[in-house]
Enzyme design. Structure first.
Site, mmCIF file in Angstrom:
data_model
loop_
_atom_site.group_PDB
_atom_site.id
_atom_site.type_symbol
_atom_site.label_atom_id
_atom_site.label_comp_id
_atom_site.label_asym_id
_atom_site.label_seq_id
_atom_site.Cartn_x
_atom_site.Cartn_y
_atom_site.Cartn_z
ATOM 1 N N CYS A 50 58.299 -75.117 -61.964
ATOM 2 C CA CYS A 50 58.858 -75.769 -60.776
ATOM 3 C C CYS A 50 57.822 -76.669 -60.087
ATOM 4 C CB CYS A 50 59.436 -74.756 -59.812
ATOM 5 S SG CYS A 50 58.367 -73.393 -59.501
ATOM 6 N N HIS A 99 41.763 -80.285 -67.755
ATOM 7 C CA HIS A 99 42.943 -80.149 -66.901
ATOM 8 C C HIS A 99 43.762 -78.922 -67.309
ATOM 9 C CE1 HIS A 99 46.328 -81.258 -64.398
ATOM 10 N NE2 HIS A 99 47.116 -81.028 -65.449
#
Lengths: 438, 268
Positions: A50, A99
């Site tokens: 989400c 990342h």
């Protein structure tokens, strides 16, 4: 490292845009299938939660191709998608790996150090793995999941509550231990009382008693929490029948005061939370009750802040771990890329050495076994020392996407071809050394 | 051989103590502390075994080796405890103390003696005393951990021990259990000591300063247990009692023995 990632997250986009770009599980599966059809030799892992959607693939592919596949999967019409484009971030090479490591360790999450993301990264990896060979992406995600686990195990990045409700439970547990089977008293029936009650129930509190001036409201909350109610007049007695007390009424003055309080002379620990503004519990009451810890809402917020600082300190340690994990991945990838070239080069050198040794020994039949062994050892050492620097360099090139072509150059330079390993027909068989005498 | 093992023990415990304290600030150091302590513990195992082999039973009747035995049992116990969730940093409290005890052992090492009469009762007496003092040492350390964490919670300013130590009830419970074990073992040690005294001195009780001090220590700890079980004492008061009572043990070992050698001079 030959990776790239294109993504959108809570750092770069509002929730409405993230929703447009996010992919449900079915969409992820469809996107992976479409990708495989379009780019059969290029692996892809799709992480979609989400708070983020990220496409991990190899650096060789054009960014526009990834964006096109993404917009198509998310049903975004092919228009000049400037707003969407502006929200995207794009990392290549080691930055992409870093990342992913930060994501897996929870450093990039909205709630610093949250643990759910690690499971989601792993799930995304397994989903892609079931559909296509992932090649180097397998090593990348394997390393990321390992790092995420290690960070959680070896640092406190995922520990300590960051909301007052969780902090309330955490504080009680730091004193009383696990709350399962404990008794809690909720004084009041408003929103704060309900929230606190729900957190305590979720923590496994065995019995929750609600005391409220208006019995009907108290009964409703007790029912919602699966607890019982007690009369307002019984509050002084109820206080000491429970280990945890939460006072959250809208009363203009304290409802729990020293007067009329009959605390036991000794006994175990108690935790009272005063969530009322103004205070519901008379300040300083803890001096009159042995084993009592009294925290006001401000104190709980103070703990939340301390927890946040604590996690930030732990995050610095996780960053160190990420540096270590990147170095290890670089080495692992380097070894994987350079491995075949190194193996072929060594085999060729060894074959030449054996051929030349055989010739030399044929010309020197009087050499003793010891002398042959010395010559054999000397030639081996020359070879190893000569090749050592080349091996180190090739491993470094293997981990550096920009220098990968150098490995191909080595292959060309030395005319290294697969099949050389079993190719002994052109040269002599390895020379067996006679056993040393005496 | 023995010197090398003793030096390795001290070096490893010193390193382990450093990392165990560092682990309060950075949990990653915990593993280093654990493994260093493990190395020290193995070296100490070798040293104790070598002492037993070369000196026989007399090894346990010199204070330096007896202290080594106390160190060894304590570290072994806490190596296990620190593997439990929430107790990872417990070694940070124990190892500096153990390192200090190792130094005390080094300073005492020239002093050797051997009791005139050896017997099973004496063995049991000395062994139980070691175990009892380990239990009481650990109870005092856990009580110290308790008070450190409690202080942060009371000040409503959490910073270090709040994050690194187990919940207060768990520490309170463990400290009390250790005292219970210590009281039981010390009681039996006193009884076996009295029986042995009857054999060698003709009297059960000789009113030596050490006997009296030990009996007073035992009574202090017994009172702690009574206060808990009878009056429901918990938490702060219990912890302070456990720490203060251990001072009696320290005085017993290092002051009473030195100033009043008397009947127990045999331990030197």
């Amino acid at each position: 490292m030959q990776f790239q990632v294109v993504g959108v997250s809570h750092h770069t986009a509002e929730v409405s845009l993230r929703e447009r770009l996010s992919l449900g599980r079915d969409q992820v599966e469809a996107a992976l299938a479409a990708w495989q059809a379009a780019f059969p030799d290029t692996p892809l892992v799709l992480v979609s939660t989400c708070n983020r959607t990220e496409w991990y693939t190899l650096a060789e592919l054009d960014l526009e191709a990834i964006k096109a596949a993404w917009y198509s999967a998310a049903g975004i019409p092919p228009e000049p998608a400037t707003a969407v484009d502006r929200a995207l971030y794009h990392f290549r090479g080691e930055a992409a790996a870093r990342h992913l490591f930060r994501v897996a360790a929870g450093l990039d999450s909205m709630v610093l150090g949250e643990s759910e993301i690690l499971g989601q990264v792993k799930e995304a990896w397994l989903l892609a793995q079931a559909r296509m060979p992932l090649g180097p992406l397998n090593r990348l995600f394997g390393a990321a999941v390992r790092l995420g686990k290690r960070a959680r195990h070896e640092t406190g990045i995922g520990r300590n509550a960051l909301s007052w409700g969780h902090a309330l439970v955490e504080l009680a547990e730091r004193v009383l231990g696990p709350l399962r089977g404990r008794r809690a008293l909720v004084v009041g029936a408003g929103q704060m009382a309900e929230l606190a009650g729900r957190h305590l129930k979720a923590a496994g509190v065995g019995q929750i008693t609600v005391v409220n001036r208006t019995p009907q409201r108290g009964a409703r909350l007790a029912e919602a929490l699966g607890g019982r109610t007690a009369a307002w007049e019984a509050l002084p007695q109820e206080l000491f029948a429970h280990e945890v007390v939460v006072a959250a009424t809208a009363a203009p003055e304290p409802v729990i005061t020293r007067s009329g309080l009959r605390p036991p002379r000794a006994g175990g620990h108690r935790f009272w939370f005063d969530l009322g503004v103004p205070r519901n519990i008379e300040a300083g009451i803890e001096t009159a009750v042995p084993g009592l810890f009294l925290y006001h809402l401000d104190d709980v917020q103070g703990v939340v802040e301390a927890n946040r600082r604590q996690r930030e300190r732990e995050a610095e340690r996780v960053e160190d771990m990420i540096d270590e994990a990147l170095a290890a991945l670089r080495e692992e990838l380097g070894a994987a890329e350079a491995g075949p070239v190194i193996r072929l080069l060594r085999q060729k050198a060894e074959r030449i050495r054996q051929e030349e040794l055989a010739r030399a020994f044929a010309k020197l039949p009087d050499l003793t076994a010891e002398q042959r062994a010395v010559v054999d050892q000397a030639t081996r050492l020359i070879l190893n020392k000569f090749l050592n620097d080349a091996m180190v360099s090739m491993r470094e090139w293997g981990g550096d996407g920009a220098k990968l072509p150098y490995l191909e150059a080595v292959r060309e330079l030395f005319r290294l071809t697969e099949g050389l390993a079993g190719d002994t027909g052109r040269g002599a068989a390895p020379v067996p050394l006679p056993q040393a005498e005496g | 051989m023995a010197g090398g093992l003793l030096a390795l023990t001290g070096f490893a415990y010193g390193v382990a103590a450093f990392w165990a304290v560092a682990a309060f600030y950075d949990l990653r150091r915990q593993q280093w502390a654990w493994w260093s302590a493990g190395v020290g513990w193995l070296a100490q195992t070798g040293w104790l075994a070598w002492s037993a082999y070369t000196l026989g039973g007399a090894a346990w009747f010199s204070l330096d080796r007896w202290l080594g035995l106390v160190d060894w049992i304590s570290v072994g116990a806490f190596l296990g405890v620190s593997r439990q969730r929430g107790w990872e940093t417990a070694l940070g409290f124990l190892l500096p103390v153990i390192f200090a005890l190792w130094w005390v052992g080094i300073l005492l090492s020239p002093v050797q003696s051997r009791p005139d009469v050896l017997g099973a009762l004496l063995w049991i007496h000395v062994g139980l005393a070691a175990l009892a003092y380990v239990a009481l040492l650990l109870s005092a350390l856990v009580a110290t951990m308790y008070t450190e964490k409690e202080r942060e919670l009371r000040r409503r300013h959490v910073r270090l021990f709040y994050y690194r130590l187990p919940d207060l009830e768990a520490m309170d419970r463990l400290s009390a259990r250790l005292v219970a074990v210590g009281v039981l073992l010390l009681g039996v040690a006193i009884v076996t000591g009295a029986l042995w005294a009857k054999v060698v001195a003709g009297r059960y009780w000789n009113w030596s300063p050490k006997e009296v001090w030990t009996a007073a220590s035992w009574a202090t700890y017994a009172a702690y247990l009574v206060a808990r079980w009878r009056w429901g004492w918990r938490g702060h008061a219990s912890a302070v009692w456990a720490m203060a009572a251990f001072l009696l043990v320290v005085v017993n070992l290092f002051v009473i023995n030195a100033v009043f050698p008397g009947f127990h001079a045999v331990t030197y």
